[in-house]
Design a protein around this motif. Structure first.
Motif, PDB file in Angstrom:
ATOM      1  N   TYR A  47     -20.795  70.377  63.107  1.00  0.00           N
ATOM      2  CA  TYR A  47     -21.860  71.344  63.352  1.00  0.00           C
ATOM      3  C   TYR A  47     -22.534  71.149  64.709  1.00  0.00           C
ATOM      4  N   GLN A 102     -20.978  76.722  53.894  1.00  0.00           N
ATOM      5  CA  GLN A 102     -19.568  76.921  54.213  1.00  0.00           C
ATOM      6  C   GLN A 102     -19.147  78.374  54.077  1.00  0.00           C
ATOM      7  N   GLN A 111     -20.234  78.078  58.240  1.00  0.00           N
ATOM      8  CA  GLN A 111     -20.327  76.726  58.790  1.00  0.00           C
ATOM      9  C   GLN A 111     -21.642  76.497  59.542  1.00  0.00           C
TER      10      GLN A 111
END
Length: 605
Positions: free
Chosen positions: A198, A136, A141
């Motif tokens: 993702y 993160q 990400q």
């Protein structure tokens, strides 16, 4: 700032002391972190264990887990020496071979092995949580870096890192027994709250990254999911770590931090087994690199910045409390030689080491001195003048807008029917998007974009901005650029309303005490007048330059002809007003005519 929750009892056990909340808060303050919450009262009477939630500086990736916080605090308190991270020397290195296809999607790879590691439930949870926080934070990400961990005893080297079409990939993902193709996994995790965010990273790529072992068993499909076959458990003894990335620097930081934090639980603490990475061009790299970085800090610099009067030995001691290797130079009494551990990529400059020394000494223990000069705070003249102009415009019924200072090259030039000479605009070397390519040289494009996004509002729309533009300037030897404060306004209605912006200009000039003069009036020492302009941004014949005459530029004491010529030569064009060209309005998708005004505020200081 990231917040890390740690087990309170285990942390205090590791520190060898039962702190009160206030005492631990003070310890955190001294070290440069912040206690956000103690959950002892919240979990009283439940099965949950009390946690301490600690705010961590965003650049301290080594503190994103329980192990990092405990180790750093123990070193800070003098309970242990900074650990030395080393690589083992196995008889045969495990090998990861990269195929040329990986260059199309995630070209960099690093790996390592944690041999004979011992997990408890808490350690295992910390291991997983640390990876998630890295994903993160530093990894953005998973777009830049992603981590996979595998039970080495279930797979066989050598390994292959490849990139294949989605339908050529088939394996059972983590915690599932059924096999899916790459495309099937995209459909499977489309609605998954955790993994769904993702999928966009590789979904539209013609090939997906994939890692195999010697038996063609899939280890993982980064950055999405690991294979169920190689998943790690509490009883896993040998952990194989794969890290794939788009950024080489962040790749090195991630693999180094991960193995440094959890190699403590190996049979040989802080010893990591490296692997050999073979790139498509034949280049071989041994990862990870755990060598400390050699650098130095000057004693005089630390003392000057902190107000201390310490010698090299004491400053070296302060740096050792912050986890560095440090010792006075044998040749120069003003130098401390420093070995920055691999876990501290935030140390970029001598000032970072100076800050660490100040933290170890205690910010509240630094000498308190009075400044050598007395100063009174106040606004800069240009800001004070800008505020006065803002108030006048607002009181006249105009609405202030604040567009971004970056814009696209086309918006600043082509859309305004202006030519880029290559010597005016400051161009970003590596813009993230086409919307932010240069620093604006005019306020008008930003205001026009604002009107475009608000064109559903009732007419008339009359908006203004007082802010900076920027230009290349070779005379600025350090920055090679300068800022310039401008005022701009645009009036949009069913009719152009040139008289409206003209009226605003007259009002502002009256407020500034600048009279309206005639261009031919050589006796006028100061004032402003309008001169016909040929500006491609404006409708032909409907634009004028704003010309300013100041006492310093006016001429006196000559005959009338020379007087006029001297005055005109000294006059300064500070801006333009007029009716915007229809082509400009079309580019900005505006249906109604607009009149615009823009001028440089700085000559009025």
């Amino acid at each position: 700032m990231p917040t890390v929750g740690v087990d309170k009892a285990l942390l205090f056990e590791g520190l060898g002391h039962e702190y009160t909340t206030q005492e631990f808060d003070e310890l955190c303050f001294q070290f440069g972190i912040e206690l956000d919450e103690d959950t002892t009262e919240e979990v009283a009477g439940t099965d949950e264990r009390p946690q301490l939630k600690i705010d961590i500086p965003a650049n301290r990736y080594d503190l994103l887990c329980f192990e990092g916080i405990l180790r750093a605090l123990r070193v800070f308190l003098g309970l242990q020496e900074p650990p030395k991270y080393t690589l083992s020397q196995p008889k045969e290195l495990l090998t990861m071979k990269l195929t040329p296809a990986t260059a199309r999607i995630r070209p960099y790879f690093a790996g390592a092995v944690l041999r004979n590691i011992t997990f408890t439930q808490e350690r295992y949870n910390n291991f997983i949580d640390f990876q998630d926080k890295i994903h993160q934070n530093l990894a953005r990400q998973r777009t830049l870096v992603s981590i996979g961990t595998h039970d080495l005893d279930t797979i066989e080297a050598p390994f292959v890192y490849d990139a294949l079409p989605p339908n050529d990939i088939k394996f059972a993902p983590l915690n599932l027994e059924e096999e899916f193709t790459g495309s099937g996994l995209m459909d499977l995790y489309e609605t998954d709250r955790h993994l769904g965010r993702y999928l966009h990273i590789i979904r539209d790529s013609p090939v997906y990254p994939i890692i195999f072992d010697q038996q063609k068993r899939v280890l993982s499909m980064p950055p999405i999911i690991n294979s169920n076959h190689s998943k790690i458990k509490l009883d896993t003894k040998n952990v194989f770590i794969d890290v794939t990335a788009l950024d080489k620097t962040k790749l090195d930081i991630v693999i180094s931090d991960l193995v440094a934090m959890f190699s403590e639980y190996c049979a040989e603490p802080f010893v990591v087994e490296p692997i050999r990475v073979v790139y498509p061009d034949g280049a071989e790299v041994i990862t990870p690199n755990l060598d400390a970085r050699e650098t130095a800090v000057r004693v005089s610099y630390v003392n000057r910045c902190t107000g201390l009067d310490q010698d090299a030995e004491k400053i070296a001691g302060l740096l050792r409390r912050m986890g560095h290797g440090a010792q006075p130079s044998a040749t120069d009494p003003d130098v401390v030689e420093v070995q920055v551990p691999v876990t501290r990529p935030d140390i970029l400059h001598e000032c970072d080491l100076m800050e660490d020394a100040a933290v170890a000494h205690g910010f509240d223990n630094l000498p308190k001195t009075f400044p050598t000069t007395n100063t009174v705070g106040g606004p800069l003249p240009i800001n004070k003048l800008s505020d006065i102009i803002r108030h006048e415009c607002a009181q006249a019924g105009w609405i202030e807008v604040l567009p971004l200072i970056l814009c696209s090259h086309d918006e600043n030039f082509a859309w305004m029917k202006r030519t880029d000479d290559g010597k005016t605009a400051i161009v970003l070397e590596n813009p993230k998007t086409s919307e932010y390519q240069i620093v604006r040289t005019s306020l008008l494009p930003g205001i026009l974009k604002t009107i475009r996004e608000n064109k559903k509002h009732a007419l008339p729309i009359q908006v203004f901005e007082v802010s900076d533009v920027a230009f290349k300037d070779p005379t600025e030897t350090q920055r090679m650029a300068r800022n310039e404060r401008h005022m701009a306004a645009i009036y949009s209605n069913k009719a152009a309303g040139f008289e409206v912006v003209h009226g605003l200009l007259d009002k502002l000039m009256m407020m500034l005490g600048v009279p309206r003069i005639s261009r031919e009036d050589a006796k006028a020492e100061c004032g402003y007048y309008l001169q016909e302009a040929d500006d491609p941004s404006f409708f032909p014949g409907r634009a004028a330059h704003i010309v300013l005459r100041t006492p310093s530029s006016s001429a006196r004491g000559l005959d009338s002809t020379d007087d006029l010529k001297k005055a005109l030569d000294g006059d300064e064009r500070i801006g333009t007003l007029g009716v915007l060209h229809p082509d400009v309005l079309e580019r900005f998708e505006l249906a109604f005519p607009c009149s615009a005004l823009e001028f440089n505020v700085e000559p009025f200081l």
